[in-house]
Write a protein that holds these residues in place. Structure first.
Motif, PDB file in Angstrom:
ATOM      1  N   ASN A 164       2.813  11.283  -7.976  1.00  0.00           N
ATOM      2  CA  ASN A 164       3.371  12.173  -6.949  1.00  0.00           C
ATOM      3  C   ASN A 164       3.275  13.642  -7.318  1.00  0.00           C
ATOM      4  O   ASN A 164       3.727  14.503  -6.567  1.00  0.00           O
ATOM      5  N   TYR A 165       2.704  13.906  -8.503  1.00  0.00           N
ATOM      6  CA  TYR A 165       2.430  15.289  -8.879  1.00  0.00           C
ATOM      7  C   TYR A 165       1.183  15.311  -9.747  1.00  0.00           C
ATOM      8  O   TYR A 165       1.102  14.628 -10.768  1.00  0.00           O
TER       9      TYR A 165
ATOM     10  N   LYS B  98       3.591   8.358  -2.768  1.00  0.00           N
ATOM     11  CA  LYS B  98       4.513   8.000  -1.682  1.00  0.00           C
ATOM     12  C   LYS B  98       3.750   7.860  -0.366  1.00  0.00           C
ATOM     13  O   LYS B  98       3.987   6.935   0.410  1.00  0.00           O
ATOM     14  N   TRP B  99       2.828   8.785  -0.120  1.00  0.00           N
ATOM     15  CA  TRP B  99       2.039   8.745   1.114  1.00  0.00           C
ATOM     16  C   TRP B  99       1.232   7.453   1.202  1.00  0.00           C
ATOM     17  O   TRP B  99       1.147   6.821   2.254  1.00  0.00           O
ATOM     18  N   LEU B 100       0.676   7.039   0.072  1.00  0.00           N
ATOM     19  CA  LEU B 100      -0.151   5.846   0.058  1.00  0.00           C
ATOM     20  C   LEU B 100       0.649   4.604   0.435  1.00  0.00           C
ATOM     21  O   LEU B 100       0.133   3.678   1.059  1.00  0.00           O
ATOM     22  N   GLY B 101       1.929   4.587   0.080  1.00  0.00           N
ATOM     23  CA  GLY B 101       2.756   3.422   0.371  1.00  0.00           C
ATOM     24  C   GLY B 101       3.401   3.436   1.737  1.00  0.00           C
ATOM     25  O   GLY B 101       4.073   2.463   2.116  1.00  0.00           O
ATOM     26  N   GLU B 102       3.227   4.501   2.498  1.00  0.00           N
ATOM     27  CA  GLU B 102       3.836   4.589   3.827  1.00  0.00           C
ATOM     28  C   GLU B 102       3.089   3.713   4.825  1.00  0.00           C
ATOM     29  O   GLU B 102       1.857   3.672   4.832  1.00  0.00           O
ATOM     30  N   ALA B 103       3.856   3.019   5.662  1.00  0.00           N
ATOM     31  CA  ALA B 103       3.240   2.189   6.701  1.00  0.00           C
ATOM     32  C   ALA B 103       2.627   3.059   7.792  1.00  0.00           C
ATOM     33  O   ALA B 103       1.553   2.761   8.321  1.00  0.00           O
ATOM     34  N   SER B 104       3.321   4.131   8.169  1.00  0.00           N
ATOM     35  CA  SER B 104       2.795   5.043   9.193  1.00  0.00           C
ATOM     36  C   SER B 104       1.870   6.053   8.532  1.00  0.00           C
ATOM     37  O   SER B 104       1.908   6.256   7.320  1.00  0.00           O
ATOM     38  N   HIS B 105       1.040   6.678   9.331  1.00  0.00           N
ATOM     39  CA  HIS B 105       0.070   7.633   8.812  1.00  0.00           C
ATOM     40  C   HIS B 105       0.564   9.056   9.018  1.00  0.00           C
ATOM     41  O   HIS B 105       0.350   9.676  10.053  1.00  0.00           O
ATOM     42  N   SER B 106       1.283   9.582   7.999  1.00  0.00           N
ATOM     43  CA  SER B 106       1.683  10.989   8.053  1.00  0.00           C
ATOM     44  C   SER B 106       0.513  11.838   7.586  1.00  0.00           C
ATOM     45  O   SER B 106      -0.568  11.334   7.285  1.00  0.00           O
ATOM     46  N   ASP B 107       0.717  13.150   7.537  1.00  0.00           N
ATOM     47  CA  ASP B 107      -0.361  14.042   7.134  1.00  0.00           C
ATOM     48  C   ASP B 107      -0.874  13.680   5.743  1.00  0.00           C
ATOM     49  O   ASP B 107      -0.091  13.380   4.828  1.00  0.00           O
ATOM     50  N   ASN B 108      -2.186  13.708   5.604  1.00  0.00           N
ATOM     51  CA  ASN B 108      -2.785  13.386   4.310  1.00  0.00           C
ATOM     52  C   ASN B 108      -2.381  14.411   3.252  1.00  0.00           C
ATOM     53  O   ASN B 108      -2.253  15.609   3.551  1.00  0.00           O
ATOM     54  N   PRO B 109      -2.195  13.966   1.988  1.00  0.00           N
ATOM     55  CA  PRO B 109      -1.918  14.925   0.907  1.00  0.00           C
ATOM     56  C   PRO B 109      -3.075  15.899   0.763  1.00  0.00           C
ATOM     57  O   PRO B 109      -4.245  15.518   0.878  1.00  0.00           O
TER      58      PRO B 109
ATOM     59  N   VAL C   8      -5.584  19.254 -16.576  1.00  0.00           N
ATOM     60  CA  VAL C   8      -5.005  18.350 -15.583  1.00  0.00           C
ATOM     61  C   VAL C   8      -3.630  17.907 -16.062  1.00  0.00           C
ATOM     62  O   VAL C   8      -3.468  17.486 -17.212  1.00  0.00           O
ATOM     63  N   THR C   9      -2.655  17.994 -15.160  1.00  0.00           N
ATOM     64  CA  THR C   9      -1.297  17.537 -15.448  1.00  0.00           C
ATOM     65  C   THR C   9      -0.896  16.488 -14.426  1.00  0.00           C
ATOM     66  O   THR C   9      -1.135  16.653 -13.223  1.00  0.00           O
ATOM     67  N   VAL C  10      -0.316  15.388 -14.913  1.00  0.00           N
ATOM     68  CA  VAL C  10       0.319  14.420 -14.017  1.00  0.00           C
ATOM     69  C   VAL C  10       1.772  14.273 -14.461  1.00  0.00           C
ATOM     70  O   VAL C  10       2.087  14.363 -15.642  1.00  0.00           O
ATOM     71  N   ARG C  11       2.632  14.051 -13.478  1.00  0.00           N
ATOM     72  CA  ARG C  11       4.058  13.849 -13.759  1.00  0.00           C
ATOM     73  C   ARG C  11       4.435  12.440 -13.302  1.00  0.00           C
ATOM     74  O   ARG C  11       3.989  11.970 -12.250  1.00  0.00           O
ATOM     75  N   PHE C  12       5.255  11.770 -14.099  1.00  0.00           N
ATOM     76  CA  PHE C  12       5.611  10.379 -13.850  1.00  0.00           C
ATOM     77  C   PHE C  12       7.006  10.282 -13.231  1.00  0.00           C
ATOM     78  O   PHE C  12       7.847  11.161 -13.417  1.00  0.00           O
ATOM     79  N   ASP C  13       7.228   9.188 -12.486  1.00  0.00           N
ATOM     80  CA  ASP C  13       8.543   8.957 -11.883  1.00  0.00           C
ATOM     81  C   ASP C  13       8.730   7.456 -11.693  1.00  0.00           C
ATOM     82  O   ASP C  13       7.917   6.657 -12.153  1.00  0.00           O
ATOM     83  N   ASP C  14       9.786   7.060 -11.012  1.00  0.00           N
ATOM     84  CA  ASP C  14      10.123   5.643 -10.882  1.00  0.00           C
ATOM     85  C   ASP C  14       9.115   4.845 -10.060  1.00  0.00           C
ATOM     86  O   ASP C  14       9.116   3.613 -10.091  1.00  0.00           O
ATOM     87  N   SER C  15       8.229   5.526  -9.318  1.00  0.00           N
ATOM     88  CA  SER C  15       7.246   4.812  -8.506  1.00  0.00           C
ATOM     89  C   SER C  15       5.892   4.710  -9.193  1.00  0.00           C
ATOM     90  O   SER C  15       4.956   4.135  -8.637  1.00  0.00           O
ATOM     91  N   THR C  16       5.763   5.263 -10.396  1.00  0.00           N
ATOM     92  CA  THR C  16       4.472   5.279 -11.088  1.00  0.00           C
ATOM     93  C   THR C  16       4.479   4.307 -12.264  1.00  0.00           C
ATOM     94  O   THR C  16       5.513   3.750 -12.633  1.00  0.00           O
TER      95      THR C  16
END
Length: 658
Positions: free
Chosen positions: A130-131, A152-163, A186-194
């Protein structure tokens, strides 16, 4: 830092994205992410990209005639406080076009000569978190952008604006990027969904430990050594930063830090020369004795020659197509790996380096370690580590693994090398000294015995009367044991009932990892101990009973097991020392002893004169050393023997190959 208009990486491959196409793209990306299941996958991807980038720049500088002025560099920043990973390289960098293209699914600038060239790694990094922040600088172009909430966007059922990649002009997360003249950060940040969720989970908290982990788990552990690139590892924890720098990448081998090693070739050459000079009774010089490791490397051509008689057509095809190279280290004990893992002080029971087979391709280890499939002496599976590198091959998406024929090749060759080559020199390795240095362990055991002798003297347990001990002539235990505690109860009842005679139990409480102490006593009339096929089949020879009349031994150590398998496992895992144990009482023998040990049955009439004290049913021996390990009382076979002495003799001969 140049600015740019926010852009959607997905639009690079699809100029028109309708709802159906977007759904298909999401599924494509989700399939890519599902193939990345390893905890260290983010580290692997970012580090391999950085290493590829500095190699590409080295080629560029060489073509330009300026290679002498280029010093390749890779900076790895692990921020446990921010739960983020940053990898910065001073490699070839991304120009404006590539900066906008490289995050697109299945798009790659890489060739088959790089560590990963299927074009899915950047997509995994971009949409698996997510980052993500990407900064680049090349002559004429410098930019920094970030993508938020892509996972988060990838897991959404509806199609909101693309990242979208948005400009980010904030200070660099890693100051190393400011120090380089060109390259990428390159930096990635981790969270409970990763995956992983928390970098602190593994338990590593400083740069020294993390550097070892990365050497084992990522492209820093390269199959082919690179002595040019400088690796800087920095770890942030509780506001403090630890750092470690070293030059070069190479696979992590324990033998490189061990005190005394030899290659297989050295030993084979020495054995041949000594045999020619002295004949079969030759002795190896001291430099080849008490080794910590035997190690070596074989090229594909050498493998084809060495194993020519054992290779099938498929394996020959693997050699021809993929030119496998095999390296190995065979250690004197499994504790070498356990000790290394313990030294890292990671989370409980977590192991970062284990014996087995590590597969590698594209100059880096990939996938999990698999077990060496030995069919004999299986305890040695925990004493050996193989590295198989295959050319002209890249594993499937992510790290799902190598094709069957390659993993089968590695298993077959490792087993053959272990059983036919390395094991020939097993006796050159340092002897197994168990759970503690011999002298320290012996002193601890001696103190234990002294303590129990004092306790026995100060707190004797006596129950003496001619009226109390009347034989019932049957067991009060009515069913066969199902666990170790049942074995202990049955064994003590057999002693109390006089079925087994002359064992005085001092202690059955575990101390120093052992189960108990006992004495061997010949304090009754000698005829009560003397063997009689009809009335006392568990007895010792009559001469022995008379010679030892009235004698009582010093305390000895015994172990209780439901199955002898448990004791063999203790030996293999170095939890208990075979030198210390005098007697093992078990319900059954199990099967694991067959890998290394032999059993002599004393329940066969012709072996009864080998019984040293009353009740022994078998003797465990080390087949390699040809030496006795300990005495056994196998209760299931003891009871069968007492119920049918003649019948059991035949089954004993068959089971123990007499």
């Amino acid at each position: 830092m140049m600015t740019f208009a926010p852009f959607d990486p997905l639009s690079f491959k699809n100029t028109t994205i309708n709802e159906a196409a977007l759904g298909s793209l999401k599924r494509e990306i989700q399939n890519i992410l599902s193939s990345y299941v390893g905890w260290y996958d983010p580290f692997c991807e970012l580090i391999q990209n950085g290493l590829d980038a500095v190699e590409s720049r080295a080629d560029y500088e060489k073509s330009a005639g300026t290679l002498a002025t280029y010093s390749p560099r890779l900076d790895i920043r692990i921020d446990l406080d921010d739960n983020s990973l940053t990898v910065t390289d001073n490699g070839i960098g991304l120009d404006k076009d590539r900066f906008q293209q490289f995050l697109a699914p299945n798009f790659s600038f890489k060739t088959g000569n790089t560590r990963g060239h299927k074009g899915v790694g950047a997509t995994y990094v971009a949409y698996g978190f997510n980052y993500i922040r990407v900064s680049t600088k090349v002559p004429g172009f410098e930019a920094s952008g970030r993508i938020l909430n892509a996972r988060k966007w990838l897991g959404e059922a509806s199609h909101s604006d693309n990242p979208k990649v948005e400009p980010d002009d904030s200070a660099q997360i890693d100051s190393a990027f400011d120090e380089i003249d060109r390259g990428v950060s390159v930096t990635v940040r981790f969270d409970d969904s990763t995956h992983p969720k928390k970098l602190a989970w593994v338990g590593a908290s400083n740069a020294e430990v993390w550097s070892k982990i990365l050497d084992i788990k990522t492209g820093l552990g390269s199959f082919k050594r690179d002595s040019t690139v400088k690796i800087n590892v920095r770890v942030v924890k509780d506001g403090a930063t630890s750092s470690l720098s070293h030059i070069g990448t190479s696979y992590f081998w324990l033998h490189e830090s061990a005190k005394k090693n030899a290659t297989y070739r050295e030993l084979a050459k020495a054995a041949e020369e000594l045999h020619e000079k002295y004949g079969a009774g030759y002795k190896f010089p001291d430099k080849y004795n008490n080794l910590d490791f035997i190690y070596d490397t074989w090229t594909s051509a050498e493998l084809a020659t060495l194993l020519s008689s054992s290779l099938d057509d498929e394996e020959k095809g693997v050699i021809e197509k993929h030119s496998p190279t095999v390296s190995v280290e065979f250690g004197c004990t499994a504790k070498l790996w356990t000790g290394f893992n313990d030294s890292l002080a990671l989370r409980p029971n977590y192991k970062v380096l284990v014996p087995g087979i590590q597969l590698a391709a594209n100059n880096m280890p990939q996938g999990d370690v698999i077990q060496v499939p030995l069919v004999r002496y299986t305890g040695r599976q925990q004493q050996v580590h193989f590295l198989f590198h295959f050319d002209n091959y890249t594993p499937d998406l992510g790290r799902k693994g190598f094709h069957r024929e390659l993993s089968d090749f590695a298993k077959s060759v490792s087993r053959t090398l272990m059983e036919n080559q390395l094991s020939k020199f097993r006796t050159r390795l340092k002897a197994n000294t168990g759970v503690a240095p011999d002298f320290v362990r012996e002193l601890e055991i001696a103190d234990w015995k002294k303590d129990m002798l004092k306790h026995e003297s100060a707190q004797p347990l006596v129950l003496a009367s001619v009226h109390f001990f009347k034989p019932t002539e049957k067991l009060s235990i009515t069913s066969k044991p199902t666990r170790e505690q049942d074995v202990i109860a049955l064994f003590h009842q057999l002693i109390a009932g006089g079925v087994i005679r002359g064992l005085h139990m001092m202690s059955t409480n575990e101390r120093f990892t052992y189960d108990g102490l006992f004495k061997i006593s010949f304090d009754l009339k000698s005829e009560l101990y003397a063997h009689s096929a009809e009335s006392n089949p568990l007895g010792v020879p009559a001469d022995t009973a008379k010679a030892l009349q009235g004698r009582v031994t010093d305390p000895r150590i015994l172990e209780y097991k439901y199955s002898l398998d448990g004791l063999i496992a203790d030996f293999d895992e170095q939890n208990k020392n075979a030198k210390d144990i005098d007697l093992c009482v078990a319900w059954e023998t199990g099967e694991q002893y067959k890998d290394r040990y032999g059993i002599t049955s004393l329940l066969i009439p012709e072996n009864a004169d080998q019984r040293q004290f009353h009740g022994i049913t078998h003797v465990l021996t080390d087949l390699d050393a040809g030496a006795k390990v300990c005495n056994l009382i196998i209760l299931s076979e003891l009871i069968d023997f007492l119920n049918d002495p003649e019948g059991i003799a035949g089954s004993q001969r068959k089971k123990y190959e007499y």
